[in-house]
Design a protein around this motif. Structure first.
Motif, PDB file in Angstrom:
ATOM      1  N   UNK A  28       0.828  -1.199   0.000  1.00  0.00           N
ATOM      2  CA  UNK A  28       0.000   0.000   0.000  1.00  0.00           C
ATOM      3  C   UNK A  28       0.865   1.252   0.000  1.00  0.00           C
ATOM      4  N   UNK A  29       0.391   2.272  -0.700  1.00  0.00           N
ATOM      5  CA  UNK A  29       0.895   3.631  -0.527  1.00  0.00           C
ATOM      6  C   UNK A  29      -0.304   4.524  -0.271  1.00  0.00           C
ATOM      7  N   UNK A  30      -0.028   5.687   0.329  1.00  0.00           N
ATOM      8  CA  UNK A  30      -1.094   6.659   0.591  1.00  0.00           C
ATOM      9  C   UNK A  30      -0.660   7.997   0.022  1.00  0.00           C
ATOM     10  N   UNK A  31      -1.532   8.608  -0.768  1.00  0.00           N
ATOM     11  CA  UNK A  31      -1.298   9.970  -1.230  1.00  0.00           C
ATOM     12  C   UNK A  31      -2.096  10.931  -0.354  1.00  0.00           C
ATOM     13  N   UNK A  32      -1.473  12.029  -0.002  1.00  0.00           N
ATOM     14  CA  UNK A  32      -2.155  13.126   0.683  1.00  0.00           C
ATOM     15  C   UNK A  32      -2.250  14.265  -0.325  1.00  0.00           C
TER      16      UNK A  32
END
Length: 373
Positions: free
Chosen positions: A354-358
């Motif tokens: 998983x990656x998370x973009x803000x």
């Protein structure tokens, strides 16, 4: 808001899977950063698994840290707590983790000075408090809001900024005996050249690599020695003719150094470098339009990029970079149905691919989006 959408991307590539987003859990924000709190650390408490923090400038102009948790199954993305509304007035922010429960922020104050703060985050993520700040005597004038901060030397931060004359300034920091004061213990002094953009990363303890855009418009990599408690020394630089023009620079380090830039034709280009700062190859014409770029490593040979692409829409892509192969291969991209307008954005790896973009969405609100490549 769970989306879990993976329709076909453009150009026949598989789609990067958009798993879930934070909906309307946050307000208006800019100067957006995101930091993973555990990075698959085996010593992380279970309560902190999937936790991340977004240091941002809130609508009142003050720095604010918001803590979030993505569940292990990707089904919930929950806001846990924040630092309140009384932070420093700032016009630049960079951040990184220094331990399981601590994050350091480097900011440009409204007086145009570089300031560091260390924040402690509770196990449940509900409490965020400042535990150390830089000494006013060490808060030097810097030229712009662009900043980088990297954790080195047993958790001690190193910052990169441009001084009042626009020269690259690399600074070593330490913690005073009182445990509450961050002090400058050495810097690059006159070794830095005038630059217009930069990014920084740590290849190993005691070393820093900066990727800069010189005043001549060239992308150049620089290798710095940053021994604990000492001045910073420039050890060498890449050939200024090796990469040509590069803007909106981002850098990450795995088996090799990888830079992501906006090339002269306005498209994303990934460039590989070895430890001697020699260019090894690039992604050729695989990258699409890009006006902002960010890259992170998510596996031994896997990387993900987030860019603001055509028409200002977010595009998250995965890439394979194998050290023994010459090519960079794009594996996936965001399907048109999952792209949305963004102002600012940042990306961080989390767990299990998983990656998370803000991002700053079309209403200028902070939104987090979880993805799988």
């Amino acid at each position: 808001m769970r989306t879990n959408s993976a329709s076909t991307a453009i150009a026949g590539l598989p789609a990067t899977t958009r798993v879930i987003d934070s909906g309307n859990q946050a307000g208006r924000a800019d100067l957006i950063n995101i930091v993973s709190l555990h990075l698959a650390d085996p010593d992380v408490p279970q309560a902190q698994f999937g936790m991340m923090v977004t240091p941002i400038r809130a609508s009142n102009g003050r720095i604010k840290l918001i803590v979030w948790r993505l569940s292990e199954n990707g089904e919930t993305l929950e806001r846990l707590g924040d630092s309140g509304s009384s932070g420093e007035l700032v016009n630049g922010i960079a951040a990184t983790r220094i331990s399981l429960q601590r994050v350091v922020t480097a900011v440009r104050t409204n007086q145009g000075r570089l300031k560091l703060m260390i924040w402690r985050i509770s196990n449940d993520g509900q409490t965020v408090e400042i535990v150390a700040e830089s000494s006013p005597d060490d808060e030097v004038a810097i030229a712009s809001s662009e900043l980088s901060v990297v954790t080195m030397n047993a958790g001690q931060p190193v910052t990169v900024a441009r001084d009042a004359e626009g020269r690259l300034l690399v600074t070593n920091w330490g913690i005073a005996g009182d445990g509450q004061t961050i002090v400058s213990v050495g810097n690059s002094s006159s070794a830095g050249e005038v630059v217009t953009e930069f990014a920084a990363e740590q290849p190993f303890i005691g070393r820093l690599v900066t990727a800069v855009r010189t005043s001549a418009g060239r992308l150049v990599l620089q290798n710095w020695a940053t021994p604990s408690g000492s001045d910073v020394t420039l050890l060498g630089s890449s050939d200024p003719n090796a990469a040509g023009d590069g803007r909106q620079i981002s850098i990450t380090i795995g088996g090799e150094i990888l830079t992501a830039v906006r090339s002269l034709d306005g498209t994303l280009k990934l460039i590989r470098w070895n430890g001697a700062l020699q260019r090894l190859g690039d992604s050729a014409q695989q990258g699409g339009p890009s006006s902002r770029t960010s890259i992170v490593r998510v596996g031994s040979d896997l990387y993900m990029t987030a860019v603001r692409g055509a028409e200002g829409l977010l595009n998250v892509s995965s890439w394979r970079v194998r050290p023994l192969e010459e090519t960079i291969q794009q594996l996936s991209g965001t399907s048109p149905a999952n792209r949305e307008p963004v102002g600012e954005m940042a990306i961080a790896p989390l767990f299990l691919g998983y990656v998370v973009t803000a991002i700053q969405d079309s209403d200028a609100r902070l939104k987090l989006i979880a993805w799988q490549g």
